[in-house]
Design a protein around this motif. Sequence first.
Motif: not given
Length: 348
Positions: A51-55, A244-247, A330-337
């Motif tokens: 899940t986080i390998q692309a990041f 994948q879809v938007y970034k 956020t560039d990889y679709g995750f939300h900031s903590l």
Amino acid sequence: MRSVTRKLALSSAAAVASLAAVAATVGPASADPPVGTTPAASDIVSVGSDTIQAFDNGLSAAYNATSPTSKYYSWDATPAGNITPKSGASTIARPNGSGAGITALNGNTHSTVDVARSSRGPQTGSDDWFIAFATDAVGWSAYTGGHAPSNLTSAELKGIYNCTYTTWNSLPSNPTASTATIKVYLPQASSGTRSFFLSALGITATTEPCWQTATPEENEGTDAAFTSNPDAIFPYSLSHYVGQVYKSKGGGNDLPGSLDAQRSLDGTAQILTASQDWNSSLSLTYSRNVYHVVRQADWSDATEGPRLKALFDRSSANGWLCKSSGTLITDYGFHSLGAGCGTRTGGK
């Protein structure tokens, strides 16, 4: 459960066209240390979560561009086979998934593996630090244009995965739907997404009779199991889907392929197509932190500790990822903590 009144309005045809257009524009994702590069013994290397390998591939490129004393490299979860993570390291089977990454971390020293990527949280009984860096959500995906409805309730989703509902028309909210059998898929057993998703549904079983024997790579709707399979259902990292879809962070097999997560859960859209993000109004049941996992002994070690802290710590003196990486998360679709980035929790 919180909900939004606006529901997903894309037709199946539009969704197919949208995904196809995106897939055509993204290039191949980077994977592993660059060809010809062998990480030095003093470099930091990670293994584990898909899940986080692309990041982490993006993190590697961005962090190494700052010319740190110890560079960071990430080994992908696939393909299967052996890897030698860094110069002088032991050769190990490539860890596929959060569980396998954590096992590799604790079965070796920092001469071989420094970090496990994990999309599941810490468990008890270990000497590791789980260092949170972002928030993800796990939703459900299904074959685009297939028999799955646009919305499922949590009770229905649980009923599908515990084999209470085995056909689409057996769902309480969908009695006039297809009589076809639901094809229930999960990622492989070491997957953090699998363990989190089943736990979120309150399912403790390790196997169920309706689960398909095939276990596709998580977050890859390109798997042959989903090709021309209008009855497939599969958990999906919503951050990874957005990436994948938007970034433009997917490529090759790392794409939704035949699946889409543009569905609703308890009446709440999982993906906000207008803002090209996942919906933080989803129940917190489906929200999770994602982590880099290190050995506690390494964190306090006089040599290894400063290398890890320079990248992952949250103190004022250290912590490039949480302090200086800009919009990388956020560039990889995750939300900031926010201030929670870099928080350490013990576990295994």
